[in-house]
Design a protein around this motif. Structure first.
Motif, mmCIF file in Angstrom:
data_model
loop_
_atom_site.group_PDB
_atom_site.id
_atom_site.type_symbol
_atom_site.label_atom_id
_atom_site.label_comp_id
_atom_site.label_asym_id
_atom_site.label_seq_id
_atom_site.Cartn_x
_atom_site.Cartn_y
_atom_site.Cartn_z
ATOM 1 N N PHE A 160 82.269 26.658 108.304
ATOM 2 C CA PHE A 160 83.204 25.489 108.717
ATOM 3 C C PHE A 160 82.610 24.132 108.941
ATOM 4 O O PHE A 160 83.084 23.053 109.527
ATOM 5 C CB PHE A 160 83.770 26.086 110.210
ATOM 6 N N VAL A 161 81.172 24.129 108.799
ATOM 7 C CA VAL A 161 80.475 22.963 108.787
ATOM 8 C C VAL A 161 80.103 22.689 107.453
ATOM 9 O O VAL A 161 79.542 23.161 107.001
ATOM 10 C CB VAL A 161 79.139 23.041 109.752
ATOM 11 N N HIS A 162 80.694 21.778 107.064
ATOM 12 C CA HIS A 162 80.865 21.445 105.344
ATOM 13 C C HIS A 162 79.637 20.699 104.963
ATOM 14 O O HIS A 162 79.150 20.773 103.911
ATOM 15 C CB HIS A 162 82.182 20.465 104.978
ATOM 16 N N ASP A 163 79.125 19.927 105.588
ATOM 17 C CA ASP A 163 77.823 19.128 105.282
ATOM 18 C C ASP A 163 76.447 19.831 105.708
ATOM 19 O O ASP A 163 76.420 20.402 106.526
ATOM 20 C CB ASP A 163 77.792 17.727 105.947
ATOM 21 N N ASP A 164 75.632 20.096 104.366
ATOM 22 C CA ASP A 164 74.556 20.900 104.415
ATOM 23 C C ASP A 164 73.690 20.409 105.581
ATOM 24 O O ASP A 164 72.846 21.202 106.191
ATOM 25 C CB ASP A 164 73.970 21.055 103.269
ATOM 26 N N GLY A 165 73.478 19.087 105.367
ATOM 27 C CA GLY A 165 72.556 18.424 106.434
ATOM 28 C C GLY A 165 72.828 18.578 107.886
ATOM 29 O O GLY A 165 71.824 18.680 108.656
ATOM 30 N N GLU A 166 74.068 18.518 108.245
ATOM 31 C CA GLU A 166 74.570 18.791 109.742
ATOM 32 C C GLU A 166 74.417 20.171 109.941
ATOM 33 O O GLU A 166 73.910 20.492 111.112
ATOM 34 C CB GLU A 166 76.176 18.170 109.592
ATOM 35 N N ALA A 167 74.693 20.948 108.864
ATOM 36 C CA ALA A 167 74.607 22.578 109.103
ATOM 37 C C ALA A 167 73.104 22.919 109.719
ATOM 38 O O ALA A 167 72.772 23.518 110.648
ATOM 39 C CB ALA A 167 74.880 23.220 107.976
ATOM 40 N N ARG A 168 72.241 22.366 108.909
ATOM 41 C CA ARG A 168 70.860 22.556 109.090
ATOM 42 C C ARG A 168 70.237 21.849 110.520
ATOM 43 O O ARG A 168 69.416 22.541 111.267
ATOM 44 C CB ARG A 168 69.715 22.120 107.876
ATOM 45 N N SER A 169 70.875 20.583 110.784
ATOM 46 C CA SER A 169 70.292 19.993 111.929
ATOM 47 C C SER A 169 70.953 21.000 113.028
ATOM 48 O O SER A 169 70.350 21.080 114.065
ATOM 49 C CB SER A 169 70.992 18.396 112.029
ATOM 50 N N LEU A 170 72.272 21.473 113.038
ATOM 51 C CA LEU A 170 72.580 22.273 114.294
ATOM 52 C C LEU A 170 71.901 23.619 114.367
ATOM 53 O O LEU A 170 71.641 23.699 115.552
ATOM 54 C CB LEU A 170 74.128 22.635 113.748
ATOM 55 N N LEU A 171 71.547 24.173 113.298
ATOM 56 C CA LEU A 171 70.438 25.242 113.562
ATOM 57 C C LEU A 171 69.340 25.030 114.014
ATOM 58 O O LEU A 171 68.635 25.762 114.912
ATOM 59 C CB LEU A 171 70.612 25.884 111.882
ATOM 60 N N GLY A 172 68.550 23.901 113.631
ATOM 61 C CA GLY A 172 67.361 23.483 113.895
ATOM 62 C C GLY A 172 67.458 23.124 115.472
ATOM 63 O O GLY A 172 66.488 23.580 116.320
ATOM 64 N N ARG A 173 68.614 22.597 115.903
ATOM 65 C CA ARG A 173 68.615 22.243 117.410
ATOM 66 C C ARG A 173 68.550 23.555 118.207
ATOM 67 O O ARG A 173 68.077 23.634 119.338
ATOM 68 C CB ARG A 173 69.839 21.425 117.841
ATOM 69 N N LEU A 174 69.528 24.414 117.757
ATOM 70 C CA LEU A 174 69.600 25.726 118.429
ATOM 71 C C LEU A 174 68.206 26.585 118.595
ATOM 72 O O LEU A 174 68.002 27.198 119.536
ATOM 73 C CB LEU A 174 70.605 26.829 117.937
ATOM 74 N N MET A 175 67.694 26.513 117.314
ATOM 75 C CA MET A 175 66.438 27.501 117.245
ATOM 76 C C MET A 175 65.208 26.621 117.712
ATOM 77 O O MET A 175 64.452 27.606 118.270
ATOM 78 C CB MET A 175 66.175 27.420 115.879
ATOM 79 N N ASP A 176 64.973 25.595 118.252
ATOM 80 C CA ASP A 176 64.271 24.870 118.762
ATOM 81 C C ASP A 176 64.350 25.256 120.114
ATOM 82 O O ASP A 176 63.411 24.936 121.035
ATOM 83 C CB ASP A 176 64.284 23.203 118.597
ATOM 84 N N ALA A 177 65.479 25.344 120.926
ATOM 85 C CA ALA A 177 65.693 25.746 122.107
ATOM 86 C C ALA A 177 65.097 26.919 122.506
ATOM 87 O O ALA A 177 65.261 27.397 123.796
ATOM 88 C CB ALA A 177 67.038 25.603 122.448
ATOM 89 N N VAL A 178 65.009 27.761 121.870
ATOM 90 C CA VAL A 178 64.463 29.323 121.843
ATOM 91 C C VAL A 178 62.957 29.535 121.564
ATOM 92 O O VAL A 178 62.568 28.966 120.670
ATOM 93 C CB VAL A 178 65.484 30.317 121.265
ATOM 94 N N SER A 180 59.634 32.062 120.565
ATOM 95 C CA SER A 180 59.112 32.755 119.621
ATOM 96 C C SER A 180 59.412 34.143 120.066
ATOM 97 O O SER A 180 59.675 34.797 121.335
ATOM 98 C CB SER A 180 57.481 32.909 119.605
ATOM 99 N N GLY A 181 59.866 34.936 119.046
ATOM 100 C CA GLY A 181 60.539 36.420 119.167
ATOM 101 C C GLY A 181 62.031 36.073 119.191
ATOM 102 O O GLY A 181 62.678 37.269 119.393
ATOM 103 N N SER A 182 62.524 35.137 119.153
ATOM 104 C CA SER A 182 64.025 34.801 119.103
ATOM 105 C C SER A 182 64.511 35.326 117.912
ATOM 106 O O SER A 182 63.736 35.274 116.987
ATOM 107 C CB SER A 182 64.476 33.527 119.532
ATOM 108 N N HIS A 183 65.793 35.539 117.435
ATOM 109 C CA HIS A 183 66.374 35.889 116.371
ATOM 110 C C HIS A 183 67.628 35.179 115.963
ATOM 111 O O HIS A 183 68.155 34.535 116.958
ATOM 112 C CB HIS A 183 66.587 37.379 116.179
ATOM 113 N N LEU A 184 67.830 34.843 114.744
ATOM 114 C CA LEU A 184 69.113 34.221 114.164
ATOM 115 C C LEU A 184 69.855 35.124 113.324
ATOM 116 O O LEU A 184 69.089 35.683 112.274
ATOM 117 C CB LEU A 184 68.776 33.157 113.446
ATOM 118 N N ALA A 185 70.968 35.415 113.478
ATOM 119 C CA ALA A 185 71.904 36.307 112.469
ATOM 120 C C ALA A 185 73.115 35.333 112.126
ATOM 121 O O ALA A 185 73.525 34.903 112.892
ATOM 122 C CB ALA A 185 72.509 37.583 113.525
#
Length: 266
Positions: A160-178, A180-185
């Motif tokens: 539902f996030v159409h822009d690839d750059g926006e999608a990667r930016s959102l994922l980066g923000r979330l994963m930066d907040a957690v 080592s040892g965290s997971h993404l599914a």
């Protein structure tokens, strides 16, 4: 918990359509018509919905079991059905803590029913949008300890996030907040699979014209890039039905037109 926004029953909503395809009752006539029209054009959509739900169960059992994860941030959870993330996780580890996030007002009206976790663990709900990662993280911190590993679940939402750059930016923000040892599914729609691809594309176009939630399928390479900097777990980015399926005498299940993967933050 925020107040209940008005529910728009004049256009189909993805969470309610998905609920209908999974056999739920929390949907409206407009959602039922949209689901049946999509299914008439592309019958495999029902198999995809079930495969996505089955992947949730397998991945959460792995994360709470072998990976030892005790905290889950489930964004775009949709309407409660059978075997929600907290139910699967807390069967494995009763002290698991889960925060659900969704932007659909109907999901908000079901929050109290959703929040029945185990006495040893915790369960909370945030009414927010994936595009507001800072707000999600701030509110989730009331339940989750971001100094300890967290599993971030993004099932059927990144398309539902159409822009690839926006999608990667959102994922980066979330994963930066957690840590080592965290997971993404992630599970994600695709047109990569030859069988039914033309019918799926036509059904997808029809959906986007009518829905409040237009979506963009991605090819496998684009989905692989969502996991840059993370350690993809075996078997990598595969059809949802082929991610660590249960062993049966009949071999691997048939592929469905949707990708799934789990990765670890090093």
């Amino acid at each position: 918990m925020a107040g209940n926004p008005e529910i728009d029953t004049t256009v189909p909503h993805s969470a309610r359509v998905w609920n209908y395809l999974l056999g739920g009752k929390d949907n409206y006539e407009v959602d039922q018509r949209a689901a049946e029209q999509f299914r008439a054009m592309f019958p495999q959509i029902a198999d995809i919905a079930l495969a996505d739900r089955a992947f949730l169960g397998r991945s959460v059992r792995y994360l709470a079991g072998e990976a030892g994860i005790r905290q889950f941030l489930d964004i775009g959870t949709g309407l409660p059905t059978m075997d929600n993330t907290h139910e699967v996780a807390q069967r494995v580890a009763p002290d698991s803590r889960i925060v659900y996030v969704d932007n659909d007002p109907l999901v908000l009206t079901h929050a109290r029913a959703l929040l029945r976790g185990s006495p040893e663990g915790a369960c909370d709900y945030i009414h927010a949008d994936l595009r507001e990662p800072d707000g999600i993280l701030e509110q989730a911190a009331a339940t989750l300890d971001f100094g300890r590993p967290v599993a971030i679940m993004l099932l059927g939402i990144m398309h539902f996030v159409h822009d690839d750059g926006e999608a990667r930016s959102l994922l980066g923000r979330l994963m930066d907040a957690v840590p080592s040892g965290s997971h993404l599914a992630i599970t994600h729609a695709t047109l990569d699979f030859d069988e039914g691809a033309t019918a799926q594309a036509e059904a997808q176009e029809d959906w986007n014209e009518k829905s409040a939630n237009p979506m963009v399928p991605r090819a496998r390479d684009g989905i692989v890039r969502f996991f840059d900097g993370l350690e993809l777990l075996e078997p990598g980015v595969v059809s949802m039905s082929r991610w660590r399926p249960e062993h049966t005498p009949w071999g691997l299940p048939d592929e469905v037109a949707g990708y799934a993967a789990v990765a670890r933050k090093p």
